[in-house]
Write an enzyme that holds these catalytic residues in place. Structure first.
Site, PDB file in Angstrom:
ATOM      1  N   ASP A   1       1.862   8.016  15.316  1.00  0.00           N
ATOM      2  CA  ASP A   1       2.486   6.707  15.120  1.00  0.00           C
ATOM      3  C   ASP A   1       3.961   6.817  14.760  1.00  0.00           C
ATOM      4  O   ASP A   1       4.575   7.870  14.888  1.00  0.00           O
ATOM      5  CB  ASP A   1       1.739   5.922  14.039  1.00  0.00           C
ATOM      6  CG  ASP A   1       1.945   6.507  12.647  1.00  0.00           C
ATOM      7  OD1 ASP A   1       2.088   7.745  12.534  1.00  0.00           O
ATOM      8  OD2 ASP A   1       1.968   5.735  11.672  1.00  0.00           O
TER       9      ASP A   1
ATOM     10  N   THR B   1       0.822  -1.207   0.000  1.00  0.00           N
ATOM     11  CA  THR B   1       0.000   0.000   0.000  1.00  0.00           C
ATOM     12  C   THR B   1       0.858   1.260   0.000  1.00  0.00           C
ATOM     13  O   THR B   1       0.531   2.253  -0.642  1.00  0.00           O
ATOM     14  CB  THR B   1      -0.921   0.005   1.241  1.00  0.00           C
ATOM     15  OG1 THR B   1      -1.678  -1.204   1.248  1.00  0.00           O
ATOM     16  CG2 THR B   1      -1.862   1.183   1.207  1.00  0.00           C
TER      17      THR B   1
ATOM     18  N   ASP C   1       5.811   6.995  12.010  1.00  0.00           N
ATOM     19  CA  ASP C   1       6.326   7.990  11.062  1.00  0.00           C
ATOM     20  C   ASP C   1       5.526   9.283  11.066  1.00  0.00           C
ATOM     21  O   ASP C   1       5.772  10.160  10.236  1.00  0.00           O
ATOM     22  CB  ASP C   1       6.393   7.410   9.655  1.00  0.00           C
ATOM     23  CG  ASP C   1       5.025   7.152   9.052  1.00  0.00           C
ATOM     24  OD1 ASP C   1       4.079   6.876   9.814  1.00  0.00           O
ATOM     25  OD2 ASP C   1       4.890   7.205   7.815  1.00  0.00           O
TER      26      ASP C   1
ATOM     27  N   SER D   1       5.956   2.846   8.933  1.00  0.00           N
ATOM     28  CA  SER D   1       4.783   3.490   9.512  1.00  0.00           C
ATOM     29  C   SER D   1       4.541   3.084  10.960  1.00  0.00           C
ATOM     30  O   SER D   1       5.382   3.311  11.820  1.00  0.00           O
ATOM     31  CB  SER D   1       3.555   3.200   8.648  1.00  0.00           C
ATOM     32  OG  SER D   1       2.454   3.969   9.074  1.00  0.00           O
ATOM     33  N   HIS D   2       3.416   2.436  11.220  1.00  0.00           N
ATOM     34  CA  HIS D   2       2.991   2.108  12.582  1.00  0.00           C
ATOM     35  C   HIS D   2       3.500   0.742  13.023  1.00  0.00           C
ATOM     36  O   HIS D   2       3.143   0.285  14.113  1.00  0.00           O
ATOM     37  CB  HIS D   2       1.466   2.119  12.639  1.00  0.00           C
ATOM     38  CG  HIS D   2       0.834   1.204  11.624  1.00  0.00           C
ATOM     39  ND1 HIS D   2       0.920   1.454  10.280  1.00  0.00           N
ATOM     40  CD2 HIS D   2       0.147   0.048  11.762  1.00  0.00           C
ATOM     41  CE1 HIS D   2       0.301   0.483   9.623  1.00  0.00           C
ATOM     42  NE2 HIS D   2      -0.174  -0.386  10.491  1.00  0.00           N
TER      43      HIS D   2
ATOM     44  N   LYS E   1      -1.080  11.756   4.744  1.00  0.00           N
ATOM     45  CA  LYS E   1      -1.845  11.974   5.962  1.00  0.00           C
ATOM     46  C   LYS E   1      -0.912  12.551   7.010  1.00  0.00           C
ATOM     47  O   LYS E   1       0.299  12.421   6.907  1.00  0.00           O
ATOM     48  CB  LYS E   1      -2.499  10.677   6.435  1.00  0.00           C
ATOM     49  CG  LYS E   1      -1.628   9.442   6.463  1.00  0.00           C
ATOM     50  CD  LYS E   1      -2.466   8.223   6.795  1.00  0.00           C
ATOM     51  CE  LYS E   1      -1.649   6.935   6.730  1.00  0.00           C
ATOM     52  NZ  LYS E   1      -1.656   6.330   5.398  1.00  0.00           N
TER      53      LYS E   1
ATOM     54  N   GLU F   1      -8.778   8.270   6.306  1.00  0.00           N
ATOM     55  CA  GLU F   1      -8.903   6.822   6.285  1.00  0.00           C
ATOM     56  C   GLU F   1      -9.259   6.336   7.680  1.00  0.00           C
ATOM     57  O   GLU F   1      -8.802   6.905   8.680  1.00  0.00           O
ATOM     58  CB  GLU F   1      -7.596   6.171   5.834  1.00  0.00           C
ATOM     59  CG  GLU F   1      -7.178   6.531   4.421  1.00  0.00           C
ATOM     60  CD  GLU F   1      -5.887   5.853   4.006  1.00  0.00           C
ATOM     61  OE1 GLU F   1      -5.786   5.477   2.832  1.00  0.00           O
ATOM     62  OE2 GLU F   1      -4.991   5.700   4.868  1.00  0.00           O
ATOM     63  N   GLU F   2     -10.023   5.271   7.750  1.00  0.00           N
ATOM     64  CA  GLU F   2     -10.413   4.728   9.039  1.00  0.00           C
ATOM     65  C   GLU F   2      -9.231   4.242   9.859  1.00  0.00           C
ATOM     66  O   GLU F   2      -9.319   4.086  11.068  1.00  0.00           O
ATOM     67  CB  GLU F   2     -11.412   3.585   8.864  1.00  0.00           C
ATOM     68  CG  GLU F   2     -10.967   2.469   7.925  1.00  0.00           C
ATOM     69  CD  GLU F   2      -9.855   1.622   8.468  1.00  0.00           C
ATOM     70  OE1 GLU F   2      -9.856   1.359   9.679  1.00  0.00           O
ATOM     71  OE2 GLU F   2      -8.971   1.234   7.690  1.00  0.00           O
ATOM     72  N   SER F   3      -8.099   4.031   9.193  1.00  0.00           N
ATOM     73  CA  SER F   3      -6.902   3.538   9.869  1.00  0.00           C
ATOM     74  C   SER F   3      -6.140   4.654  10.561  1.00  0.00           C
ATOM     75  O   SER F   3      -4.926   4.578  10.722  1.00  0.00           O
ATOM     76  CB  SER F   3      -5.998   2.812   8.881  1.00  0.00           C
ATOM     77  OG  SER F   3      -5.686   3.630   7.769  1.00  0.00           O
TER      78      SER F   3
ATOM     79  N   ARG G   1      -8.491  -7.597   7.428  1.00  0.00           N
ATOM     80  CA  ARG G   1      -9.230  -6.539   8.083  1.00  0.00           C
ATOM     81  C   ARG G   1     -10.715  -6.692   7.748  1.00  0.00           C
ATOM     82  O   ARG G   1     -11.084  -6.840   6.579  1.00  0.00           O
ATOM     83  CB  ARG G   1      -8.733  -5.165   7.647  1.00  0.00           C
ATOM     84  CG  ARG G   1      -7.254  -4.911   7.911  1.00  0.00           C
ATOM     85  CD  ARG G   1      -6.969  -3.410   7.962  1.00  0.00           C
ATOM     86  NE  ARG G   1      -5.565  -3.062   7.830  1.00  0.00           N
ATOM     87  CZ  ARG G   1      -4.661  -3.162   8.781  1.00  0.00           C
ATOM     88  NH1 ARG G   1      -5.004  -3.652   9.967  1.00  0.00           N
ATOM     89  NH2 ARG G   1      -3.412  -2.802   8.586  1.00  0.00           N
TER      90      ARG G   1
ATOM     91  N   ASP H   1       2.215   9.948  10.549  1.00  0.00           N
ATOM     92  CA  ASP H   1       1.112  10.243   9.640  1.00  0.00           C
ATOM     93  C   ASP H   1      -0.252   9.800  10.160  1.00  0.00           C
ATOM     94  O   ASP H   1      -1.269  10.050   9.517  1.00  0.00           O
ATOM     95  CB  ASP H   1       1.369   9.664   8.245  1.00  0.00           C
ATOM     96  CG  ASP H   1       1.443   8.141   8.216  1.00  0.00           C
ATOM     97  OD1 ASP H   1       1.336   7.506   9.283  1.00  0.00           O
ATOM     98  OD2 ASP H   1       1.622   7.593   7.108  1.00  0.00           O
ATOM     99  N   ARG H   2      -0.291   9.150  11.331  1.00  0.00           N
ATOM    100  CA  ARG H   2      -1.572   8.717  11.893  1.00  0.00           C
ATOM    101  C   ARG H   2      -1.849   9.451  13.200  1.00  0.00           C
ATOM    102  O   ARG H   2      -0.954  10.040  13.792  1.00  0.00           O
ATOM    103  CB  ARG H   2      -1.575   7.209  12.121  1.00  0.00           C
ATOM    104  CG  ARG H   2      -1.381   6.424  10.838  1.00  0.00           C
ATOM    105  CD  ARG H   2      -1.488   4.929  11.065  1.00  0.00           C
ATOM    106  NE  ARG H   2      -1.255   4.216   9.831  1.00  0.00           N
ATOM    107  CZ  ARG H   2      -1.863   3.088   9.471  1.00  0.00           C
ATOM    108  NH1 ARG H   2      -2.754   2.547  10.282  1.00  0.00           N
ATOM    109  NH2 ARG H   2      -1.587   2.507   8.323  1.00  0.00           N
TER     110      ARG H   2
ATOM    111  N   LYS I   1       9.881   3.785   0.691  1.00  0.00           N
ATOM    112  CA  LYS I   1       8.904   4.149  -0.333  1.00  0.00           C
ATOM    113  C   LYS I   1       9.380   5.395  -1.073  1.00  0.00           C
ATOM    114  O   LYS I   1      10.190   6.175  -0.560  1.00  0.00           O
ATOM    115  CB  LYS I   1       7.519   4.374   0.263  1.00  0.00           C
ATOM    116  CG  LYS I   1       7.325   5.667   1.047  1.00  0.00           C
ATOM    117  CD  LYS I   1       5.847   5.862   1.367  1.00  0.00           C
ATOM    118  CE  LYS I   1       5.603   7.147   2.132  1.00  0.00           C
ATOM    119  NZ  LYS I   1       4.164   7.400   2.334  1.00  0.00           N
TER     120      LYS I   1
END
Length: 543
Positions: free
Chosen positions: A277, A18, A279, A113-114, A376, A363-365, A496, A281-282, A126
């Site tokens: 998180d 992703t 990195d 990420s997380h 994000k 996003e829901e995440s 998920r 972004d959440r 990435k």
């Protein structure tokens, strides 16, 4: 210094997910593994000779080593300038901002990420394009194709650079500038939000707590929340980025940020709590006595964004990932603006933002952001909440309850089954696809299936089509269940399951979420055979 061409052989497992390539650290430490992927990125691009490349990461284990490789390979491949965050640090949204602000050709972001960090945990690479956003599928597909045929890579034999001091260096005629990772991002936030109003609100006794989870957001939150906005010293917890995130899982959810949740549920809780998180972004948003789901947060931020200076003129539109609840849809309808449903992955929002069709995305995440960058942005979401709270001078709970009373409540939950056997997970999804034609019209107790499909997205900007983005089962009355295999894990498969019920009756807005969704949860298992096919009696994580 000389440029070397090193012979190599392909690895067969370098397909980006992703958001980039994510594997365990020992996988990346294999001979030429990281070099192959970085060279494949460069080989898939055109026109970068003499251009600027941004490089940074979230500080996790192996971050510094790969940054040194990437710098030397960028020099050998003909880039003219590299901007790298001091200490190798750049949060993902800050990297996006640097790319955009300095008009860079693109950027290499090192993060998983997380996901956990450490010598045996996760690492990722990435590529972000010139708009600051993740590379679209046509580029990631080209990168993967190149990884399967690569036979050499280029690298300078220059010595490692000192990344801990700001300043400039030269490698093979390429300038490397080590920059303050926080300054440009902080300036951007000051341009979007009413720092004076937030500062006054905090000075008036409004208390906050922010858990940086020993991850990359720490330096940003410390500078902005405590130094610029005047939050009490100690408001930002775990602010020092650590290679292993202090041994914790840097995912801001109710499992891994449990201590923050318990703090916010106590009688003497601060007024507002948040986390970000690995990195940056959440985000996790918790008011005193109330957890705000990411789907609700997106809708509430969109409904109130006009209270912040950067969004005072209103929103062009709202975009959400398909699994995210429909709460934002009703906000868009009331505002008379567009609503866009995309596949999971922030890269799908990029075209909408660039075309001016959407302003806020989510996003829901736990990822929310806007057109200020092309990623994000966890701290951005926190600051927008603080701006709204400072202007409305109401509690988080009051704002949430008023929103539900106005728009109705979407009871919503995500059940994650992590590290499931890949073959079993693929079999579950294949079985669901085989049922799609026969599900409509079937009854499961009081629930009747209205439609069922495998979500496909037609991009309204470039007309590209993305298929097989998740199985949707929609029931009469607006309830739904969605099944997806995640692209963010590094071992096995993560299944998920997203469960949603819309409740317009305000008298029924205080039901426990899992209780409100119990019949849908049971039907999801009945249709998909989750327990039978995965061997799991319950999810790994419920959010």
């Amino acid at each position: 210094m000389t440029i070397k061409t090193v012979s190599t052989t392909p690895y067969s497992d370098q397909k980006p997910g992703t958001s980039g390539l994510r594997k365990k650290v020992p996988v990346f430490q294999q001979k030429n593994y990281a070099e192959n992927f970085i060279q494949s990125i460069f080989d898939s691009l055109e026109g970068f000779a003499g251009q600027t490349l941004v490089i940074g990461g979230d500080g996790r284990f192996y971050n510094r080593e790969v940054i040194q490789l990437a710098i030397k390979m960028a020099a050998a491949n003909g880039f003219g300038h590299v901007l790298v965050g001091r200490g190798g640090i750049l949060s993902t949204p800050a990297a996006s901002n640097v790319i955009r602000q300095y008009k860079a050709f693109g950027g290499i972001v090192l993060s998983a990420s997380h996901n956990p960090g450490g010598p045996t945990e996760d690492f990722g690479i990435k590529y972000n394009i010139g708009n600051g956003g993740p590379a679209p599928e046509k580029i990631t597909d080209a990168i993967f194709a190149r990884t399967n045929t690569i036979d050499s890579y280029k690298i300078s034999d220059a010595s490692d650079l000192n990344l801990d001091l700001e300043g400039s260096h030269e490698i093979e005629g390429m300038t490397v500038t080590v920059i303050d990772p926080v300054a440009d991002y902080t300036e951007l936030m000051e341009s979007l939000f009413d720092f004076d109003a937030i500062r006054q609100h905090l000075a008036g006794g409004f208390r906050i707590v922010f858990d940086a989870m020993s991850a990359v957001t720490g330096p940003y939150a410390k500078e902005i929340l405590e130094n610029r906005l005047g939050a009490a010293k100690g408001s930002v917890l775990n602010f020092m980025p650590l290679p292993d995130f202090g041994g914790h899982h840097p995912d801001p959810n109710l499992v891994h940020a449990r201590a923050l949740y318990e703090t916010m549920m106590a009688d003497d809780a601060p007024d507002f709590g948040a986390a970000s998180d690995g990195d940056g972004d959440r985000n996790l948003i918790i008011g005193k006595g109330i957890f705000v789901t990411p789907s609700d947060s997106l809708a509430m931020l969109a409904a109130n964004a006009h209270l912040a200076p950067g969004y005072a003129k209103g929103l062009a539109g709202i975009a959400r990932s398909m699994p995210t609840s429909g709460a934002a849809d009703r906000v868009a309808k009331k505002l008379g603006i567009g609503i866009y449903e995309t596949p999971t992955g922030w890269k799908f929002f990029g075209n909408l933002l660039d075309a001016g069709l959407a302003t806020i995305c989510g996003e829901e995440s736990a990822g929310t952001g806007s057109n200020h960058v092309r990623e994000k942005d966890g701290l951005w979401a926190v600051l927008l909440w603080l701006n709204i709270l400072a202007v409305r001078k109401e509690s988080t709970l009051a704002i949430v309850e008023q929103h539900w009373a106005t728009y109705g409540r979407n009871y919503y939950s995500r059940h994650d089954y992590e590290e499931v056997d890949t073959e079993a997970a693929n079999g579950l999804m294949a079985n669901l696809r085989d049922q799609l034609a026969t599900l409509p019209g079937k009854s499961f107790g009081a629930l009747i299936v209205e439609t069922a499909d495998d979500f496909a997205y037609n991009d309204p900007v470039d007309q590209s089509v993305s298929k097989n983005q998740g199985i949707r089962i929609l029931f009469v009355g607006g309830s739904r269940v969605v099944f997806r295999l995640s692209g963010t894990g590094t071992s096995g498969a993560t299944l998920r399951v997203y469960i949603e019920r819309f409740e317009p009756d305000a008298a029924r807005h205080a039901i426990d979420t899992q209780e409100a969704l119990a019949d849908l949860i049971a039907v999801a298992d009945e249709i998909a055979g989750i327990k039978t096919r995965t061997g799991r009696n319950e999810p790994t994580v419920i959010t």
